[in-house]
Write a protein that holds these residues in place. Structure first.
Motif, mmCIF file in Angstrom:
data_model
loop_
_atom_site.group_PDB
_atom_site.id
_atom_site.type_symbol
_atom_site.label_atom_id
_atom_site.label_comp_id
_atom_site.label_asym_id
_atom_site.label_seq_id
_atom_site.Cartn_x
_atom_site.Cartn_y
_atom_site.Cartn_z
ATOM 1 N N VAL A 177 0.978 -1.235 0.062
ATOM 2 C CA VAL A 177 0.156 0.006 0.156
ATOM 3 C C VAL A 177 0.936 1.220 0.245
ATOM 4 C CG1 VAL A 177 -1.886 1.437 1.312
ATOM 5 C CG2 VAL A 177 -1.980 -1.067 0.999
ATOM 6 N N ALA A 178 1.960 1.402 0.878
ATOM 7 C CA ALA A 178 2.711 2.592 0.880
ATOM 8 C C ALA A 178 3.336 2.668 -0.367
ATOM 9 C CB ALA A 178 3.890 2.210 1.955
ATOM 10 N N ALA A 179 3.711 1.474 -1.183
ATOM 11 C CA ALA A 179 4.441 1.589 -2.377
ATOM 12 C C ALA A 179 3.719 2.160 -3.451
ATOM 13 C CB ALA A 179 5.005 0.161 -2.815
ATOM 14 N N PHE A 180 2.327 1.613 -3.295
ATOM 15 C CA PHE A 180 1.324 2.301 -4.522
ATOM 16 C C PHE A 180 1.217 3.842 -4.055
ATOM 17 C CE2 PHE A 180 -2.915 3.952 -4.513
ATOM 18 C CZ PHE A 180 -3.228 4.004 -5.738
ATOM 19 N N GLN A 181 1.130 4.144 -2.956
ATOM 20 C CA GLN A 181 0.757 5.534 -2.575
ATOM 21 C C GLN A 181 1.904 6.294 -3.047
ATOM 22 O OE1 GLN A 181 0.524 5.185 1.444
ATOM 23 N NE2 GLN A 181 -1.962 5.042 1.675
ATOM 24 N N ALA A 182 3.231 5.882 -2.664
ATOM 25 C CA ALA A 182 4.495 6.913 -3.400
ATOM 26 C C ALA A 182 4.493 6.691 -4.943
ATOM 27 C CB ALA A 182 5.705 6.054 -2.796
ATOM 28 N N ALA A 183 4.263 5.607 -5.621
ATOM 29 C CA ALA A 183 4.324 5.608 -6.936
ATOM 30 C C ALA A 183 3.199 6.464 -7.498
ATOM 31 C CB ALA A 183 4.302 4.118 -7.380
ATOM 32 N N ALA A 184 2.002 6.329 -7.108
ATOM 33 C CA ALA A 184 0.919 7.046 -7.619
ATOM 34 C C ALA A 184 1.449 8.559 -7.464
ATOM 35 C CB ALA A 184 -0.638 6.702 -6.761
ATOM 36 N N ARG A 185 1.852 9.096 -6.603
ATOM 37 C CA ARG A 185 2.245 10.223 -6.211
ATOM 38 C C ARG A 185 3.437 10.648 -7.402
ATOM 39 N NH1 ARG A 185 2.175 9.346 -0.714
ATOM 40 N NH2 ARG A 185 4.436 9.120 -0.697
ATOM 41 N N GLU A 186 4.269 9.886 -7.493
ATOM 42 C CA GLU A 186 5.277 10.151 -8.591
ATOM 43 C C GLU A 186 4.725 10.272 -9.788
ATOM 44 O OE1 GLU A 186 9.117 8.224 -10.654
ATOM 45 O OE2 GLU A 186 8.593 7.471 -8.616
ATOM 46 N N GLY A 219 0.916 12.854 -9.522
ATOM 47 C CA GLY A 219 0.840 14.322 -8.504
ATOM 48 C C GLY A 219 -0.139 14.069 -7.497
ATOM 49 N N GLU A 220 0.035 14.895 -6.489
ATOM 50 C CA GLU A 220 -0.574 14.779 -5.080
ATOM 51 C C GLU A 220 -1.991 14.675 -5.134
ATOM 52 O OE1 GLU A 220 -0.194 13.618 -1.154
ATOM 53 O OE2 GLU A 220 1.462 14.457 -2.405
ATOM 54 N N ASP A 221 -2.635 15.400 -5.871
ATOM 55 C CA ASP A 221 -4.212 15.583 -5.946
ATOM 56 C C ASP A 221 -4.713 14.400 -6.599
ATOM 57 O OD1 ASP A 221 -4.086 17.819 -4.306
ATOM 58 O OD2 ASP A 221 -4.219 19.239 -6.123
ATOM 59 N N LEU A 222 -3.969 14.266 -7.740
ATOM 60 C CA LEU A 222 -4.729 13.164 -8.562
ATOM 61 C C LEU A 222 -4.442 11.798 -7.944
ATOM 62 C CD1 LEU A 222 -6.293 12.058 -10.998
ATOM 63 C CD2 LEU A 222 -4.284 12.270 -12.317
ATOM 64 N N ALA A 223 -3.274 11.530 -7.488
ATOM 65 C CA ALA A 223 -3.165 10.364 -6.781
ATOM 66 C C ALA A 223 -3.779 9.943 -5.597
ATOM 67 C CB ALA A 223 -1.599 10.289 -6.104
ATOM 68 N N ARG A 224 -4.423 11.020 -4.861
ATOM 69 C CA ARG A 224 -5.358 10.870 -3.834
ATOM 70 C C ARG A 224 -6.600 10.397 -4.432
ATOM 71 N NH1 ARG A 224 -5.107 15.861 -2.031
ATOM 72 N NH2 ARG A 224 -3.108 15.517 -0.747
ATOM 73 N N ALA A 225 -7.066 11.215 -5.367
ATOM 74 C CA ALA A 225 -8.380 10.855 -5.991
ATOM 75 C C ALA A 225 -8.456 9.237 -6.380
ATOM 76 C CB ALA A 225 -8.581 11.579 -7.241
ATOM 77 N N VAL A 226 -7.388 8.719 -7.012
ATOM 78 C CA VAL A 226 -7.331 7.352 -7.419
ATOM 79 C C VAL A 226 -7.038 6.387 -6.538
ATOM 80 C CG1 VAL A 226 -5.753 5.781 -8.726
ATOM 81 C CG2 VAL A 226 -6.250 7.948 -9.592
ATOM 82 N N GLU A 227 -6.552 6.923 -5.272
ATOM 83 C CA GLU A 227 -6.619 5.940 -4.013
ATOM 84 C C GLU A 227 -7.987 6.015 -3.500
ATOM 85 O OE1 GLU A 227 -4.078 5.221 0.040
ATOM 86 O OE2 GLU A 227 -3.846 6.999 -0.804
#
Length: 356
Positions: free
Chosen positions: A281-290, A293-301
């Motif tokens: 989960v932490a790996a997904f969160q870091a990769a999604a942000r990379e 970007g922060e806002d879109l990654a948060r929406a996808v999660e």
């Protein structure tokens, strides 16, 4: 840190990526340790049903440019060729056509060449011996530094026997015994889309093949009628770093969405790097942000369960009414891929696969 060669094998059914998307994916993944890229989309007819014909000039030019860009980044470039059922009659005419094709591919600048015997009829006498002869014939004529073979039966999964005929007895053992030890062999695991790879399974397959298998990992690919309604975005699981000594390399077959595919691909590199400390989960969160970007990654999660768990066919009207405008509001290729997925643009039918 586990020492394993990572790569991408573009081996899905459906609409191929754009050339710009391919370059972008390679450029993103190279710093994460991805060291080879294999161009082999099933929808390229000049690699499959029409393999005897040369690629159009424009496509050949794009492939040469992609090869050059890969080399600039320290990434091996290769092509996957599926000479459709050539083992049924490898006579003078087929040999002449194959020699011409190999010359055309060499002109692209190949580091790797994969000969793909997958998704073809296989219940034939002497199948392994015929394929060994063809691959050795190719090895004498290609300038590629590495030759890889995908067997007709590339998994233990019995679905291949139901669809392509019962596999010959001792097929893997005969293939492994016949092939020169320098030639790599693809393997997808216990299933076509394996949920996990264990060291014990890979060690057993290695004994059958007389070499470590090169993993063709069918995650996060989403290219069939049953999978295309889903977005596979979660971090890799079931691929512990402990399998590294049992494999020759690890190739990821990506999803139809190139930008989104980068997210799980990055997590696989993290899994090997971190070993037992890896948290998916932490790996997904870091990769999604990379990637996003922060806002879109948060929406996808927030919508990860709908994307990968529910799928398109189980989304409610309320889900759609909220999700589509949300992602349409982002000016980002990943968001555009989500919108297109919501609109059904990535659906694949069985008829499309059978026509490939």
């Amino acid at each position: 840190m586990a020492d394993v060669e990572l790569g991408l094998v573009e081996g899905y059914y459906g609409k191929p990526w754009s050339w710009a998307a391919r370059r972008d994916v390679v450029e993103t993944l190279a710093p994460h340790g991805y060291r080879f890229f294999l161009y082999a989309p099933k929808a390229d007819p000049f690699l499959r049903r029409r393999w005897q014909e040369p690629h159009p000039v424009e496509t050949a030019s794009e492939l040469q440019a992609l090869s050059a860009r890969c080399r600039e980044l320290g990434v091996r470039f290769g092509v996957g060729l599926s000479p459709y059922e050539i083992y049924r009659d490898f006579g003078p005419q087929a040999q002449a056509a194959l020699a011409a094709k190999l010359a055309q591919l060499d002109a692209l600048g190949l580091d790797d060449l994969a000969i793909l015997f997958d998704d073809m009829r296989g219940d034939l006498p002497g199948l392994a011996a015929s394929q060994v002869d063809i691959v050795h014939w190719i090895a004498e004529r290609t300038s590629a530094g590495r030759l890889i073979v995908c067997p007709s039966y590339y998994t233990d999964d019995s679905i291949l026997d139901r669809v392509f005929g019962q596999r010959p007895e001792n097929y893997l053992e005969d293939l492994g015994a016949g092939l020169d030890r320098s030639i790599e062999v693809f393997w997808t695991g216990e299933e076509v889309c394996s949920r996990e790879f264990s060291p014990g399974h890979l060690e057993r397959v290695g004994r059958q093949l007389r070499r470590k298998p090169l993993l063709w990992d069918n995650y996060p690919v989403n290219d069939g009628p049953m999978m295309s309604p889903f977005l596979h975005l979660r971090g890799f699981t079931g691929r512990p770093a402990s399998i590294a000594p049992k494999i020759a390399a690890h190739a990821v077959n990506p999803a139809l969405q190139p930008t989104l595919s980068k997210i799980p691909a990055i997590t696989l590199a993290q899994s090997y790097r971190l070993g037992e400390a890896y948290e998916y989960v932490a790996a997904f969160q870091a990769a999604a942000r990379e990637v996003l970007g922060e806002d879109l990654a948060r929406a996808v999660e927030r919508n990860l369960t709908q994307f990968q768990g529910f799928g398109l066919d189980r989304l409610t009207d309320e889900n759609m009414s909220r999700m589509r405008p949300r992602y349409a509001g982002f000016d980002h290729p990943g968001a555009r891929e989500i919108v297109a997925w919501l609109d059904g643009a990535y659906r694949i039918t069985l008829a499309e696969i059978e026509a490939t």
